[in-house]
Design a protein around this motif. Structure first.
Motif, PDB file in Angstrom:
ATOM      1  N   PRO A   1      29.362  41.340  18.112  1.00 10.57           N
ATOM      2  CA  PRO A   1      30.566  41.250  17.285  1.00 10.57           C
ATOM      3  C   PRO A   1      31.100  39.824  17.171  1.00 10.57           C
ATOM      4  N   ALA A   2      31.547  39.484  15.961  1.00 17.34           N
ATOM      5  CA  ALA A   2      32.188  38.191  15.721  1.00 17.34           C
ATOM      6  C   ALA A   2      33.475  38.117  16.544  1.00 17.34           C
ATOM      7  N   ALA A   3      33.930  36.890  16.807  1.00 21.53           N
ATOM      8  CA  ALA A   3      35.124  36.704  17.644  1.00 21.53           C
ATOM      9  C   ALA A   3      36.318  37.474  17.096  1.00 21.53           C
ATOM     10  N   PHE A   4      36.497  37.468  15.753  1.00 22.90           N
ATOM     11  CA  PHE A   4      37.666  38.137  15.185  1.00 22.90           C
ATOM     12  C   PHE A   4      37.613  39.639  15.439  1.00 22.90           C
ATOM     13  N   ASP A   5      36.410  40.235  15.332  1.00 22.06           N
ATOM     14  CA  ASP A   5      36.303  41.674  15.610  1.00 22.06           C
ATOM     15  C   ASP A   5      36.629  41.982  17.069  1.00 22.06           C
ATOM     16  N   ARG A   6      36.273  41.083  17.969  1.00 22.84           N
ATOM     17  CA  ARG A   6      36.595  41.294  19.395  1.00 22.84           C
ATOM     18  C   ARG A   6      38.105  41.250  19.616  1.00 22.84           C
ATOM     19  N   VAL A   7      38.759  40.320  18.926  1.00 26.14           N
ATOM     20  CA  VAL A   7      40.223  40.203  19.074  1.00 26.14           C
ATOM     21  C   VAL A   7      40.898  41.452  18.502  1.00 26.14           C
ATOM     22  N   LEU A   8      40.483  41.819  17.286  1.00 22.03           N
ATOM     23  CA  LEU A   8      41.046  43.003  16.615  1.00 22.03           C
ATOM     24  C   LEU A   8      40.871  44.245  17.492  1.00 22.03           C
ATOM     25  N   ALA A   9      39.662  44.415  18.007  1.00 23.45           N
ATOM     26  CA  ALA A   9      39.349  45.603  18.812  1.00 23.45           C
ATOM     27  C   ALA A   9      40.153  45.613  20.105  1.00 23.45           C
ATOM     28  N   THR A  10      40.272  44.449  20.726  1.00 24.98           N
ATOM     29  CA  THR A  10      40.987  44.371  22.007  1.00 24.98           C
ATOM     30  C   THR A  10      42.475  44.654  21.807  1.00 24.98           C
ATOM     31  N   GLU A  11      43.048  44.024  20.783  1.00 27.81           N
ATOM     32  CA  GLU A  11      44.487  44.217  20.575  1.00 27.81           C
ATOM     33  C   GLU A  11      44.784  45.643  20.117  1.00 27.81           C
ATOM     34  N   MET A  12      43.912  46.204  19.293  1.00 25.66           N
ATOM     35  CA  MET A  12      44.126  47.592  18.845  1.00 25.66           C
ATOM     36  C   MET A  12      43.941  48.579  20.004  1.00 25.66           C
ATOM     37  N   GLY A  13      42.970  48.303  20.869  1.00 26.50           N
ATOM     38  CA  GLY A  13      42.741  49.182  22.028  1.00 26.50           C
ATOM     39  C   GLY A  13      43.958  49.205  22.940  1.00 26.50           C
ATOM     40  N   GLU A  14      44.522  48.019  23.168  1.00 25.48           N
ATOM     41  CA  GLU A  14      45.730  47.935  24.014  1.00 25.48           C
ATOM     42  C   GLU A  14      46.894  48.651  23.347  1.00 25.48           C
ATOM     43  N   TYR A  15      47.015  48.452  22.042  1.00 31.11           N
ATOM     44  CA  TYR A  15      48.106  49.063  21.275  1.00 31.11           C
ATOM     45  C   TYR A  15      48.005  50.593  21.366  1.00 31.11           C
ATOM     46  N   ALA A  16      46.778  51.121  21.270  1.00 31.88           N
ATOM     47  CA  ALA A  16      46.572  52.579  21.317  1.00 31.88           C
ATOM     48  C   ALA A  16      47.046  53.151  22.645  1.00 31.88           C
ATOM     49  N   VAL A  17      46.717  52.473  23.740  1.00 33.39           N
ATOM     50  CA  VAL A  17      47.128  52.979  25.056  1.00 33.39           C
ATOM     51  C   VAL A  17      48.650  52.876  25.198  1.00 33.39           C
TER      52      VAL A  17
END
Ligand code: ADP
Length: 318
Positions: free
Chosen positions: A256-272
């Motif tokens: 994954p590109a850096a932006f996808d990693r950031v998006l995924a990480t921040e969204m994962g945290e937001y979901a929890v």
């Protein structure tokens, strides 16, 4: 809330692993137990579920695909099949699930939520076709993969004075073709949103050929037309030697590109965070610079905003 689970479903996308990691690590941060559901809704019904620890997600932030596996499981649309899933969830004492996938996955999540299982949806698809977010997890990586391919095709097209017709994924959404087409400097972009005028395309390629241009790149969103037939027709009518390339599943893979990693990480945290606040049946998205959440039903029925101004730009650069 004591126990949550995370799963990936539908078409895989780079960055899903980063989202899984974020859900696991955030869940552990809040003192929750986190379970992984393997192979989407199919695995859920079959009880392919196990507890994850922080080391289960070590180094997966940079890996493509999904360590939990994914599956298409149309049977999940049947209530009696979903009842099996609900029983599995209840038997393990799982209080809520984060599902990562496309709109089909959201429909499954919505149906589970209506059956009393708290769910949160994260947009994981290379197609960027989810209206409740500006960008989906995987879109930026897939865009780069397509651009790399266009760059390579341009090298060989120019050497041989050829026209290249390139089919790009997207299901019924032209974003991947559009963005990659712009970034790859392609001459023509055909998407469901732009529509397609074959006569105009043939005329433009004929003129381009006559003006001495050594190549032309035509990007087409999948499911719109047969690129082999279109290539033959371009060659017959314009005299420009033409080749068709279907990029296919390479677009789904890769780190994954850096932006996808950031998006995924921040969204994962937001979901929890949403689950900890007692929210359910929500879809997480990025709108402008902000992370937001919508009712999943609303997200599924919301009309997608089409980036109109960008089409004008492509027209000018022809
Ligand atoms: P994506 O999530 O990438 O759009 P699919 O459309 O294949 O991929 O959906 C993923 C899975 O979600 C399906 O295989 C099915 O198990 C589940 N699903 C899709 N539509 C529904 C529905 N209407 N009700 C319940 N589950 C659904």
């Amino acid at each position: 809330m004591k126990r949550i689970a995370v799963m990936t479903s539908g078409g895989d996308a780079p960055g899903m692993n980063a989202a899984i990691r974020a859900v696991v690590r955030s869940g552990l941060h809040y003192g929750l137990e986190v379970y992984g559901i393997f192979h989407g809704y199919k695995g859920l019904c079959e009880g392919k579920i196990r507890k994850l620890n922080r080391y289960d997600v070590t180094r997966i932030i940079s890996r493509g695909g999904t360590v939990l596996g994914s599956a298409r499981y149309p049977e999940f649309a049947k209530k009696e099949v979903r009842e099996i899933a609900v029983k599995q969830i209840r038997d393990l004492g799982i209080d809520a699930i984060v599902v990562i996938g496309g709109d089909g996955t959201y429909r499954g999540a919505q149906a589970l939520s209506e059956m009393g299982i708290p769910t949160i949806g994260l947009p994981g698809t290379i197609d960027n076709d989810i209206s409740s977010t500006d960008y989906t997890i995987g879109f930026f990586t897939a865009m780069q993969t397509v651009v790399d391919s266009i760059d390579k095709l341009r090298d060989t097209s120019m050497s041989h004075k050829r026209c290249s017709v390139v089919e790009v994924m997207g299901r019924h959404c032209g974003d991947l073709a559009l963005y990659a087409g712009i970034a790859g400097g392609s001459e023509f972009i055909i998407t469901p949103e732009t529509g397609f005028d074959k006569e105009q395309l043939i005329e433009a390629i004929t003129n381009s050929n006559k003006s001495g241009k050594r190549h032309a790149i035509v990007i087409v969103t999948e499911n719109m037309l047969n690129v082999l037939d279109l290539s033959k027709e371009i060659e017959e009518k314009t005299g420009f030697e033409t080749r068709a390339t279907v990029l296919g599943h390479v677009q789904r893979g890769g780190d994954p590109a850096a932006f996808d990693r950031v998006l995924a990480t921040e969204m994962g945290e937001y979901a929890v965070d949403l689950l900890v606040k007692g929210k359910s049946g929500r879809a997480v998205g990025l709108k402008g610079m902000e992370y937001v959440d919508y009712d999943i039903n609303f997200a599924l029925n919301k009309k997608r905003e089409i980036p109109n101004k960008r089409y004008g730009l492509v027209g000018r650069l022809k």
